[in-house]
Design a protein around this motif. Structure first.
Motif, PDB file in Angstrom:
ATOM      1  N   GLU A 222      -7.664  -3.998  -2.148  1.00 42.35           N
ATOM      2  CA  GLU A 222      -7.398  -2.882  -1.234  1.00 42.35           C
ATOM      3  C   GLU A 222      -6.476  -1.833  -1.848  1.00 42.35           C
ATOM      4  O   GLU A 222      -6.454  -0.690  -1.423  1.00 42.35           O
ATOM      5  CB  GLU A 222      -6.791  -3.421   0.071  1.00 42.35           C
ATOM      6  CG  GLU A 222      -7.803  -4.249   0.862  1.00 42.35           C
ATOM      7  CD  GLU A 222      -7.209  -4.879   2.116  1.00 42.35           C
ATOM      8  OE1 GLU A 222      -7.949  -5.607   2.802  1.00 42.35           O
ATOM      9  OE2 GLU A 222      -6.031  -4.631   2.406  1.00 42.35           O
TER      10      GLU A 222
ATOM     11  N   ALA B  65       1.172   4.282  -2.803  1.00 40.85           N
ATOM     12  CA  ALA B  65       0.939   5.665  -2.380  1.00 40.85           C
ATOM     13  C   ALA B  65       2.127   6.562  -2.684  1.00 40.85           C
ATOM     14  O   ALA B  65       1.976   7.740  -2.996  1.00 40.85           O
ATOM     15  CB  ALA B  65       0.598   5.697  -0.886  1.00 40.85           C
TER      16      ALA B  65
ATOM     17  N   ALA C 260      -6.311   7.214  -5.733  1.00 38.62           N
ATOM     18  CA  ALA C 260      -6.027   8.448  -4.985  1.00 38.62           C
ATOM     19  C   ALA C 260      -4.766   9.132  -5.471  1.00 38.62           C
ATOM     20  O   ALA C 260      -4.607  10.347  -5.332  1.00 38.62           O
ATOM     21  CB  ALA C 260      -5.910   8.137  -3.491  1.00 38.62           C
ATOM     22  N   VAL C 261      -3.840   8.372  -6.042  1.00 42.10           N
ATOM     23  CA  VAL C 261      -2.626   9.008  -6.568  1.00 42.10           C
ATOM     24  C   VAL C 261      -2.653   9.102  -8.094  1.00 42.10           C
ATOM     25  O   VAL C 261      -1.615   9.265  -8.741  1.00 42.10           O
ATOM     26  CB  VAL C 261      -1.331   8.286  -6.088  1.00 42.10           C
ATOM     27  CG1 VAL C 261      -1.177   8.394  -4.578  1.00 42.10           C
ATOM     28  CG2 VAL C 261      -1.307   6.820  -6.513  1.00 42.10           C
TER      29      VAL C 261
ATOM     30  N   PRO D  99      -8.248   1.587  -4.452  1.00 45.10           N
ATOM     31  CA  PRO D  99      -8.565   2.986  -4.128  1.00 45.10           C
ATOM     32  C   PRO D  99      -7.314   3.841  -3.862  1.00 45.10           C
ATOM     33  O   PRO D  99      -7.330   5.047  -4.095  1.00 45.10           O
ATOM     34  CB  PRO D  99      -9.430   2.874  -2.853  1.00 45.10           C
ATOM     35  CG  PRO D  99      -9.222   1.488  -2.336  1.00 45.10           C
ATOM     36  CD  PRO D  99      -8.853   0.640  -3.503  1.00 45.10           C
ATOM     37  N   ILE D 100      -6.235   3.202  -3.393  1.00 45.03           N
ATOM     38  CA  ILE D 100      -5.012   3.993  -3.172  1.00 45.03           C
ATOM     39  C   ILE D 100      -4.425   4.410  -4.506  1.00 45.03           C
ATOM     40  O   ILE D 100      -4.019   5.566  -4.695  1.00 45.03           O
ATOM     41  CB  ILE D 100      -3.987   3.185  -2.337  1.00 45.03           C
ATOM     42  CG1 ILE D 100      -4.597   2.836  -0.981  1.00 45.03           C
ATOM     43  CG2 ILE D 100      -2.687   3.960  -2.164  1.00 45.03           C
ATOM     44  CD1 ILE D 100      -3.747   1.941  -0.111  1.00 45.03           C
TER      45      ILE D 100
ATOM     46  N   LYS E 257       0.839  -1.205   0.000  1.00 40.06           N
ATOM     47  CA  LYS E 257       0.000   0.000   0.000  1.00 40.06           C
ATOM     48  C   LYS E 257       0.872   1.252   0.000  1.00 40.06           C
ATOM     49  O   LYS E 257       0.617   2.223  -0.713  1.00 40.06           O
ATOM     50  CB  LYS E 257      -0.920  -0.007   1.227  1.00 40.06           C
ATOM     51  CG  LYS E 257      -1.995  -1.086   1.150  1.00 40.06           C
ATOM     52  CD  LYS E 257      -2.846  -1.106   2.412  1.00 40.06           C
ATOM     53  CE  LYS E 257      -3.939  -2.175   2.288  1.00 40.06           C
ATOM     54  NZ  LYS E 257      -4.668  -2.347   3.561  1.00 40.06           N
TER      55      LYS E 257
END
Lengths: 337, 337, 337, 337
Positions: free
Chosen positions: D325, D289, D332-333, D328-329, D285
């Motif tokens: 999972e 990110a 987001a980037v 969505p990360i 994760k």
């Protein structure tokens, strides 16, 4: 000091930076090429803060050319400093021999060891009264009682005492009662403690931090010296690396490095470096051969029952034999034990 | 705890060691093979000193099986600790946002920044009054005056204040006036300071030392907790490695490691880790994604003229944008900002 | 080998694991306490893969007790190995002196240096024909032409030649033409190269990798020895740490460590360690004092115009003076130069 | 390039050095102050060898200003490189997902895993045929048989295959049969192998060495690119530090660093970094990110019985959940999975 600017910095921005630097009292020379803009700062750059210039968004990098330490710098004090401890010298021709247990345990123990190591040739007694332990549940030393026992041992043997200070509260007391005040590796950058010690007049034995580089060690010496106490003895005791066979990695290159950069004496602690008693002998020999000004070695009459660090302590007879073996090496490098 | 004996240890010596260990209150089981003798120690081994057993010359190695920390140990406190700071929580679902300048410079500066970061969503104000600087000639902070200015900023904004303590002398004052007392990386093993803080009741923000491993960080937390103050917040701010492009190497693996080993919250300081302002944004995102409980970030209204660490500070508008970008990542890992 | 199981592992799962381990031919003893389950594995554990056991989700940790190397292990070969190179010995009482330039540049240069160092007392000529350079744009060595020049220098002086191999393609040729085949630090874990060298019969000079620990160095020696070539000479040339003053950190503790763990000889390369010519002298003295079996030193007749590593090379006259100064230290540790 | 001279260098010596530098085709500007002499070198300094200038005894230090890599340098190639692998892209908006076992064990295993990870969303199959193992007694991989099994798995699933090369002998074969040729951490500075790969045309996955800094990684990429193969994918898999809780320390700061310095894509290997399967999820994760271009993850259907590295492998169902999972990360980037 050299400032590298970003390639696309405008003339206007270069001028602004140049002006702000000149306002700090230095002369600025510009070198400009196709993809390179350098500002060379000449003059007293000691008051200019590296990180402040780097904060300028046009600055690519800042490099200092001169060492940031002054009082510890050999350039301004070419002769080696010789520290006087009650008449004994550290930093001169004679190699300083400091020996004793990790921690003071009781009167009989400390006096016994003190007499042993004195008889074998040691010039100074070490012994911990306040112990920095990783765990709060480990033995923390006898504290002030330990200090009293060290004083008794000094009285009996005449050996000056070396012991570690852990709190600025104790500087006054240590300055009165202790002959050499030791700052441990974990406190090398405890700047408040260093500042207090700058006001003392006893020699300070400053150990290198586990991950401190040579420049940082000298900057910590500078903290003490800037406060007025120029009697600083440096000590290498191993640095932290990826190697796990030894507790730490003894960095003997620091000895010639310090001799080049500074006038301060430097001694070696082979006991803490290796963390293994059987390595003390070869590492001590290497330390003398590389040019160290002294050795601080853990000696205990009964390592298997020592309250701390027994695994790295040697017995008095081993210590005596070691000193005999060190003598010809000291002679070979023009020193005496 | 496991004790490996040397192959040629005699039955008699094994029995002696076994007896001395049993006298310390543990049960000892022996496993013996052709070239292997193991003693397995079962029971409360917390009072048995690793290095004392290693000092026995028949012992090859000692390995601990259980972690040496107790109060910080998740095993005895499975639920995560949530630290309460004037009603705000650190360690719960909401991610703690601590922001402010490296050092407090003047009233206008600190109030200005405090108001900015509060408006953008920060929950706590950081600012250095006492600054640990490598050089004695660098700006050392405004000291008590800086503390007063922080209090004014708190009054104006309601933000709890976080500031670094450097001396045990100041524990009483900090305990009265500061909301979260920060222990810097260089003081992580300043055990005298930790012991004093164990008697305080304010939450302690404990930064990992530059060369301290995870177990040592937890042992330093244990020092504070063993003294009675269980409000410890851990902080990763980069470790020292061979890499020189970044100031330090941010070790984000520590977050899942701490979550496995301990119940204490852990936050990340991306500013000190990288030492480069443009890395703060990606590293903050990674910190949230890996599961950190908070972020402590250097924000300055005028980095190019900051009195320290300008090169790693971001401006308020960059901070605001960052918080916006962090929100969906926080949500993706089941947290909120 | 010791296997620590998780506290809550069921009897059933313990039995399954025990059975699968016993199927691999070892005896398993169980120690079980309130919060501790240990399996002690006795017998030949060399074929059991550490990481395979750790993959079992009930396993907390696996620790090996015996060193994983066998042919390099002192336990099974208590006498030190003495490597014979055309009649000269490495590992015995006499300290091996290897000297020469970083790279072979031309016939005149290599013959001139060879004659100089021979006259001063060196026993072996080193010189790089294939150079591992960080940049593809740096001088890469004269390759096969350099090898020919080394052979001419050998013919003229009688000095055995030591040179670095970089590719498995060259093992056959090197085995015919070179007296000691050097494996550089960057190739210490180039296992394909090591395997090929195991089939050669020339002595191999194996340099420690920049971030390799002592056990890994011995495991790489084991690769060569397992292939049938037991003539391995180990070499420490500095490891990578956070210190930047020196190019690398010379880890002299490796010498007593190797003497304890292995029968293989170990020599020191002070030139690459420090990366500074003026450190070669003190570090060489320390190397002899600590018990090294030899020194490999860069000597160049014109360092300022050397095609590589001039900053760490010394001139023949400095080398001659160094050897004179090393003699009494060698004598002090019971060796001769 | 900047050359700092010793304070007492004579005008004559400065001129000699200046002339010799100008003869190499650069322009030299001199900055001279009371205790500072700097030469600023402007022009094409790429052919000037750092260490050659440092060998001049009047030179204090040499610092390069421009990065020594060219083809890997963002300055000369501002757009990110997107590597095409049989139509799939690495380095673009879509994050590359590489998954599979540490080593290929048999046909059923590799096909089973390949089908599983493909079904879950992976785009590439990894699997070791040639395994670099610290011990010569550990399983070394199925070698060419493993390669054949990978090809069968590719045929069944359509997934391009990624596998490690260990010898220059195999470059031709790998170039024909493998889709992405992996260079392992231990071979990052196996320059002979890199040169051979420069002649190949398959994309090269170049892993960072355990103690290699960012510049050295890019210089190794430069070796491949200078040979003509510009399809290089960088990979961070953890560096060696003093921390022992994790196998290595994952240095995620490298991602923004590479994005600033180079146009090459960089992916993360969380499995090798931590060496613990339960850390793969949080570190993955964080990797997404921080801006990584891909993830290479060890997935095994039966970790407890894997022939290597089972302790860091996750099962397909865990991998599938992880990908969910991560989505969505990534979003987001600004990326997609």
């Amino acid at each position: 000091m050299i400032v590298i600017l970003k390639q696309n910095t405008s003339e206007n921005e270069i001028n602004n930076l140049t002006n702000s630097l000149e306002a700090k009292g230095v002369e600025v020379s510009k070198v400009k090429g196709k993809d390179l803009i350098i500002l060379g700062l000449v003059g007293d750059t000691s008051k200019i803060d590296h990180s402040q210039i780097e904060a300028n968004r046009n600055v690519e990098r800042v490099m200092h050319v001169q060492e940031p330490f002054k009082k510890a710098n050999k350039m301004f004090h070419p002769e080696p400093s010789i520290i006087d401890v009650n008449g004994q010298k550290i930093g001169g021709n004679k190699i300083a021999l400091i020996a004793g247990p990790c921690s003071v345990e009781n009167e009989k123990q400390i006096i016994g060891i003190a007499e042993s190591v004195k008889g074998l040739g040691a010039g100074f007694l070490r012994g911990g009264a306040f112990k920095p332990r990783t765990s709060p549940y480990s033995f923390q030393g006898l504290a002030y009682e330990g200090l009293e026992l060290l004083k008794i041992a000094r009285e009996k043997t005449g050996l000056p005492i070396v012991t570690e200070i852990m709190s600025p509260y104790d500087v006054e007391k240590f300055n009165e009662e202790v002959d050499i005040i030791q700052v441990g590796a974990r406190n090398m950058q405890n700047f408040d403690l260093l500042k207090e010690l700058g006001k003392a007049n006893r020699p300070i034995l400053l150990k290198r931090g586990l991950s401190s580089n040579i420049e940082e060690l000298l900057m910590s010496a500078e903290y003490i010296m800037a406060g007025g106490n120029e009697n600083v003895i440096l000590c290498e005791r191993g640095i932290r690396t990826f190697e796990t066979f030894t507790r730490n990695t003894l960095d003997l290159s620091i000895v010639p490095a310090i001799k080049k950069l500074s006038h301060l004496p430097i001694i070696i602690d082979p006991s803490h470096a290796a963390g293994k008693w059987w390595m003390v002998e070869p590492l001590s020999k290497a330390a003398i051969a590389v040019g160290a000004d002294g050795l601080i070695i853990e000696v205990h009459n009964d390592p298997a029952n020592a309250l701390c660090d027994g695994q790295q302590s040697i017995k008095p007879d081993v210590y005596g034999k070691l000193l005999e073996e060190l003598r010809p090496i000291a002679k070979a490098v023009g020193r005496e034990l």
